[in-house]
Design a protein around this motif. Structure first.
Motif, PDB file in Angstrom:
ATOM      1  N   THR A 149       0.812  -1.215   0.000  1.00  0.00           N
ATOM      2  CA  THR A 149       0.000   0.000   0.000  1.00  0.00           C
ATOM      3  C   THR A 149       0.850   1.273   0.000  1.00  0.00           C
ATOM      4  OG1 THR A 149      -0.216  -0.148   2.421  1.00  0.00           O
ATOM      5  CG2 THR A 149      -2.011  -1.053   1.110  1.00  0.00           C
ATOM      6  N   ILE A 150       2.177   1.121   0.080  1.00  0.00           N
ATOM      7  CA  ILE A 150       3.032   2.299  -0.076  1.00  0.00           C
ATOM      8  C   ILE A 150       2.836   2.897  -1.466  1.00  0.00           C
ATOM      9  CG2 ILE A 150       5.086   1.156  -1.016  1.00  0.00           C
ATOM     10  CD1 ILE A 150       6.802   2.958   0.662  1.00  0.00           C
ATOM     11  N   ALA A 151       2.270   2.093  -2.365  1.00  0.00           N
ATOM     12  CA  ALA A 151       2.011   2.590  -3.720  1.00  0.00           C
ATOM     13  C   ALA A 151       1.065   3.777  -3.718  1.00  0.00           C
ATOM     14  CB  ALA A 151       1.426   1.470  -4.579  1.00  0.00           C
ATOM     15  N   ILE A 152       0.137   3.810  -2.761  1.00  0.00           N
ATOM     16  CA  ILE A 152      -0.808   4.926  -2.700  1.00  0.00           C
ATOM     17  C   ILE A 152      -0.083   6.238  -2.430  1.00  0.00           C
ATOM     18  CG2 ILE A 152      -2.814   5.888  -1.504  1.00  0.00           C
ATOM     19  CD1 ILE A 152      -3.778   3.036  -1.055  1.00  0.00           C
ATOM     20  N   PRO A 153       0.726   6.320  -1.345  1.00  0.00           N
ATOM     21  CA  PRO A 153       1.442   7.584  -1.142  1.00  0.00           C
ATOM     22  C   PRO A 153       2.493   7.876  -2.206  1.00  0.00           C
ATOM     23  CG  PRO A 153       2.095   5.971   0.526  1.00  0.00           C
ATOM     24  CD  PRO A 153       0.892   5.419  -0.183  1.00  0.00           C
ATOM     25  N   ILE A 154       3.152   6.834  -2.728  1.00  0.00           N
ATOM     26  CA  ILE A 154       4.143   7.083  -3.775  1.00  0.00           C
ATOM     27  C   ILE A 154       3.461   7.666  -5.010  1.00  0.00           C
ATOM     28  CG2 ILE A 154       5.699   5.984  -5.428  1.00  0.00           C
ATOM     29  CD1 ILE A 154       6.628   4.141  -3.255  1.00  0.00           C
ATOM     30  N   ALA A 155       2.296   7.115  -5.369  1.00  0.00           N
ATOM     31  CA  ALA A 155       1.543   7.662  -6.500  1.00  0.00           C
ATOM     32  C   ALA A 155       1.193   9.118  -6.255  1.00  0.00           C
ATOM     33  CB  ALA A 155       0.282   6.838  -6.750  1.00  0.00           C
ATOM     34  N   GLY A 156       0.844   9.444  -4.994  1.00  0.00           N
ATOM     35  CA  GLY A 156       0.554  10.834  -4.666  1.00  0.00           C
ATOM     36  C   GLY A 156       1.786  11.721  -4.692  1.00  0.00           C
ATOM     37  N   ILE A 157       2.912  11.168  -4.210  1.00  0.00           N
ATOM     38  CA  ILE A 157       4.156  11.942  -4.144  1.00  0.00           C
ATOM     39  C   ILE A 157       4.678  12.279  -5.541  1.00  0.00           C
ATOM     40  CG2 ILE A 157       6.599  11.842  -3.481  1.00  0.00           C
ATOM     41  CD1 ILE A 157       5.644  10.136  -1.044  1.00  0.00           C
ATOM     42  N   ILE A 158       4.739  11.271  -6.411  1.00  0.00           N
ATOM     43  CA  ILE A 158       5.286  11.510  -7.750  1.00  0.00           C
ATOM     44  C   ILE A 158       4.196  11.906  -8.740  1.00  0.00           C
ATOM     45  CG2 ILE A 158       7.195   9.913  -7.336  1.00  0.00           C
ATOM     46  CD1 ILE A 158       5.805   7.884  -9.137  1.00  0.00           C
ATOM     47  N   ILE A 291       3.714  12.051   1.569  1.00  0.00           N
ATOM     48  CA  ILE A 291       5.088  11.948   2.092  1.00  0.00           C
ATOM     49  C   ILE A 291       5.060  11.608   3.576  1.00  0.00           C
ATOM     50  CG2 ILE A 291       7.197  13.243   2.587  1.00  0.00           C
ATOM     51  CD1 ILE A 291       6.736  14.773  -0.041  1.00  0.00           C
ATOM     52  N   VAL A 292       4.283  12.367   4.348  1.00  0.00           N
ATOM     53  CA  VAL A 292       4.203  12.078   5.789  1.00  0.00           C
ATOM     54  C   VAL A 292       3.461  10.762   6.027  1.00  0.00           C
ATOM     55  CG1 VAL A 292       4.371  14.497   6.475  1.00  0.00           C
ATOM     56  CG2 VAL A 292       2.121  13.520   6.034  1.00  0.00           C
ATOM     57  N   GLY A 293       2.554  10.403   5.102  1.00  0.00           N
ATOM     58  CA  GLY A 293       1.819   9.156   5.247  1.00  0.00           C
ATOM     59  C   GLY A 293       2.709   7.936   5.161  1.00  0.00           C
ATOM     60  N   VAL A 294       3.743   7.970   4.316  1.00  0.00           N
ATOM     61  CA  VAL A 294       4.656   6.836   4.163  1.00  0.00           C
ATOM     62  C   VAL A 294       5.339   6.515   5.486  1.00  0.00           C
ATOM     63  CG1 VAL A 294       6.788   6.052   3.096  1.00  0.00           C
ATOM     64  CG2 VAL A 294       5.076   7.181   1.709  1.00  0.00           C
ATOM     65  N   ALA A 295       5.917   7.538   6.115  1.00  0.00           N
ATOM     66  CA  ALA A 295       6.645   7.324   7.370  1.00  0.00           C
ATOM     67  C   ALA A 295       5.714   6.786   8.455  1.00  0.00           C
ATOM     68  CB  ALA A 295       7.293   8.631   7.821  1.00  0.00           C
ATOM     69  N   PHE A 296       4.535   7.377   8.563  1.00  0.00           N
ATOM     70  CA  PHE A 296       3.599   6.960   9.610  1.00  0.00           C
ATOM     71  C   PHE A 296       3.073   5.549   9.340  1.00  0.00           C
ATOM     72  CE2 PHE A 296      -0.594   7.417  11.885  1.00  0.00           C
ATOM     73  CZ  PHE A 296      -0.044   7.502  13.149  1.00  0.00           C
ATOM     74  N   MET A 297       2.880   5.208   8.081  1.00  0.00           N
ATOM     75  CA  MET A 297       2.392   3.882   7.723  1.00  0.00           C
ATOM     76  C   MET A 297       3.357   2.798   8.180  1.00  0.00           C
ATOM     77  SD  MET A 297       1.465   2.336   3.952  1.00  0.00           S
ATOM     78  CE  MET A 297       3.137   2.552   3.351  1.00  0.00           C
ATOM     79  N   PHE A 298       4.646   2.992   7.935  1.00  0.00           N
ATOM     80  CA  PHE A 298       5.615   1.980   8.331  1.00  0.00           C
ATOM     81  C   PHE A 298       5.800   1.928   9.844  1.00  0.00           C
ATOM     82  CE2 PHE A 298       6.822   2.005   3.860  1.00  0.00           C
ATOM     83  CZ  PHE A 298       6.902   0.642   3.646  1.00  0.00           C
ATOM     84  N   GLY A 348      -3.171   9.449   8.466  1.00  0.00           N
ATOM     85  CA  GLY A 348      -4.106   8.493   9.037  1.00  0.00           C
ATOM     86  C   GLY A 348      -4.614   7.475   8.048  1.00  0.00           C
ATOM     87  N   SER A 349      -5.099   7.934   6.889  1.00  0.00           N
ATOM     88  CA  SER A 349      -5.695   7.008   5.924  1.00  0.00           C
ATOM     89  C   SER A 349      -4.648   6.089   5.306  1.00  0.00           C
ATOM     90  CB  SER A 349      -6.438   7.777   4.833  1.00  0.00           C
ATOM     91  OG  SER A 349      -5.566   8.650   4.134  1.00  0.00           O
ATOM     92  N   THR A 350      -3.452   6.604   5.066  1.00  0.00           N
ATOM     93  CA  THR A 350      -2.385   5.784   4.490  1.00  0.00           C
ATOM     94  C   THR A 350      -1.975   4.678   5.450  1.00  0.00           C
ATOM     95  OG1 THR A 350      -1.559   7.671   3.220  1.00  0.00           O
ATOM     96  CG2 THR A 350      -0.059   5.821   3.514  1.00  0.00           C
ATOM     97  N   ALA A 351      -1.875   5.011   6.746  1.00  0.00           N
ATOM     98  CA  ALA A 351      -1.482   4.013   7.742  1.00  0.00           C
ATOM     99  C   ALA A 351      -2.599   3.025   8.030  1.00  0.00           C
ATOM    100  CB  ALA A 351      -1.060   4.717   9.032  1.00  0.00           C
ATOM    101  N   ALA A 352      -3.856   3.470   7.941  1.00  0.00           N
ATOM    102  CA  ALA A 352      -4.985   2.612   8.304  1.00  0.00           C
ATOM    103  C   ALA A 352      -5.215   1.495   7.295  1.00  0.00           C
ATOM    104  CB  ALA A 352      -6.248   3.455   8.446  1.00  0.00           C
ATOM    105  N   LEU A 353      -4.989   1.764   6.016  1.00  0.00           N
ATOM    106  CA  LEU A 353      -5.356   0.790   4.978  1.00  0.00           C
ATOM    107  C   LEU A 353      -4.659  -0.566   5.134  1.00  0.00           C
ATOM    108  CD1 LEU A 353      -7.136   0.358   2.513  1.00  0.00           C
ATOM    109  CD2 LEU A 353      -5.248   1.176   1.087  1.00  0.00           C
ATOM    110  N   PRO A 354      -3.311  -0.630   5.249  1.00  0.00           N
ATOM    111  CA  PRO A 354      -2.692  -1.952   5.395  1.00  0.00           C
ATOM    112  C   PRO A 354      -3.082  -2.646   6.691  1.00  0.00           C
ATOM    113  CG  PRO A 354      -1.067  -0.212   5.697  1.00  0.00           C
ATOM    114  CD  PRO A 354      -2.303   0.440   5.173  1.00  0.00           C
TER     115      PRO A 354
END
Length: 447
Positions: A149-158, A291-298, A348-354
């Motif tokens: 699911t890191i693909a979601i924030p990466i898609a948003g970042i790039i 960007i902040v979602g990636v760090a919080f997700m992991f 929140g949403s990026t971390a919640a999904l996985p």
């Protein structure tokens, strides 16, 4: 022959992850990019074609009606035909449909292509969750799902900066508007990526030539042991519809999808409405929530796996999402507070999904996992239609632009609270282990 005691589980997990996850992540990046790029196209497209906010919201949302309708059959097809062949097929279709979006001129064409695109993508996300569950044990699943699911924030970042740059720099090249070039340049590569999937994506543990017989046996035996240890397991297709926890999970997913699709489809509009006019600048600022979602997700994923706890690790990110959307709605004309609110919602949403996708696997047996994930994804995705349509309608008819975000936040809070109706022993590894230990002790004392 090697035996299970001689297998280094951490090295084996790494070997499997390196072989499969990079390609999966790359495919998922394009899936999410093709899903959210319509939000950037809106910056030019609606004025060019004369679409109202309601028309755009309805068309954007139709994607998820098809997604809901075709999620179950697509997931069953993946289970029947194999991961690599089915994923390759749907990627070719959705890549072509994304590129075809450049030809849209009327609302009816917009609605039709968005619906077909949703049907094509319907099986991808739950299908990959199913794929991960058949390669990785429960102790590693949250982390692997987080990598997916890191693909979601990466898609948003790039995707934000790239989409904004294409719209600005390619505008009127060869007579096409920037939004038209964006769909072409972000759709065609998916077709070529699908052929790479067909050649290189590992299909099943049993068919993988790069695993030794002992490694295959180790993975399969660990997965089988987990299957036997499930506290409550749904073993028939009909039982899925009559299990209360499945419908609780649908409600939670419904609220989670509200937040995810609000961010994916409307972030550029919120930032543009706060006073940022450059499409490229809107794209850059749109990347910050991810960007902040990636760090919080992991952080959340690793914490959940380490502590063996799921419910609080899902509740906290979802509440953070609700707070962020409320802030963005309340301060809709202040770009600093809008971006801060969107960053909180993105975390929140990026971390919640996985974390969420670890819950269904605690109730579904191997035999019903494909159908169960498809059902949850389909019914929960109805929210993905409601969010863009409601926001578009309210922006056309209600003076307060933040009202839609308040409503969405309220639903997310309700979904967050519903998490605690699920027994801890069913989803938390630590509680499940305690229950299993108590059962063993009881059996021994009777003996």
């Amino acid at each position: 022959m090697e035996n299970n005691q001689m297998i280094d589980s951490r090295a084996l997990d790494k070997k499997v992850a390196l072989r499969s996850m990079p390609l999966i992540i790359l495919c998922a990046i394009f899936a999410n990019l093709d899903r959210m790029n319509v939000g950037f196209a809106k910056l030019q497209m609606t004025s060019d074609l004369g679409f109202s906010e309601t028309m755009f919201g309805f068309g954007a949302g139709l994607f998820f009606i098809a997604y809901a309708a075709f999620g179950l059959p697509s997931n069953i097809a993946l289970d029947k035909f194999g991961a690599k062949r089915w994923i390759c097929t749907i990627m070719i279709i959705w890549g072509a449909l994304t590129a075809i979006m450049y030809m849209v001129q009327t609302p009816e064409q917009f609605y039709a292509v968005r619906f077909l695109l949703g049907a094509a993508e319907a099986g991808f996300f739950p299908g990959i969750v199913l794929y991960i569950s058949r390669w990785f044990p429960k102790r590693r699943r949250a982390t692997m799902t987080a990598w997916y699911t890191i693909a979601i924030p990466i898609a948003g970042i790039i995707g934000g900066p790239i989409s904004g740059l294409i719209i600005d720099s390619m505008d009127m090249t060869n007579g096409l508007r920037g939004w038209q070039w964006m769909f072409i340049l972000e759709g065609v590569p998916v077709i070529f990526l699908a052929l790479i999937v067909l050649k290189y994506l590992p299909n099943t543990v049993q068919d993988s030539h790069w695993l030794t017989p002992a490694e295959k046996q180790y993975i399969l035996s660990e997965l089988q042991s987990e299957e036997k240890a499930k506290v409550e397991s749904i073993t028939s297709f009909s039982a899925i519809f009559f299990n209360k926890y499945i419908w609780i999970l649908v409600l939670i997913y419904f609220s989670l999808r509200l937040s995810l699709n609000t961010l994916q489809l409307w972030t550029p509009t919120f930032i543009h409405g706060a006073g940022i006019s450059s499409n490229f600048s809107v794209g850059l600022l749109s990347a910050l929530p991810y960007i902040v979602g990636v760090a919080f997700m992991f952080y959340i994923g690793k914490s959940s796996d380490t502590k063996g706890e799921r419910r609080w690790h899902l509740f906290i990110p979802m509440m953070l999402t609700a707070i962020g959307l409320c802030l963005a709605g309340a301060m809709s004309t202040n770009v600093v507070f809008v971006v801060i609110g969107l960053m909180l919602a993105g975390m929140g949403s990026t971390a919640a999904l996985p974390l969420y996708w670890q819950f269904p696997q605690s109730f579904l047996s191997t035999a019903t996992l494909a159908a169960g994930l498809g059902i949850i994804s389909s019914f929960g995705s109805v929210a993905s239609f409601g969010a863009p349509y409601m926001i578009g309608w309210m922006r056309d008819h209600i003076a307060d632009p933040g009202m839609a975000l308040y409503v969405i936040s309220f639903v997310i809070v309700l979904g967050s609270l519903t998490i605690f109706t699920i027994p801890a022993k069913s989803v938390n590894q630590r509680d499940a282990k305690k229950t299993a230990d108590e059962a063993v002790s009881g059996a021994e004392s009777k003996a």
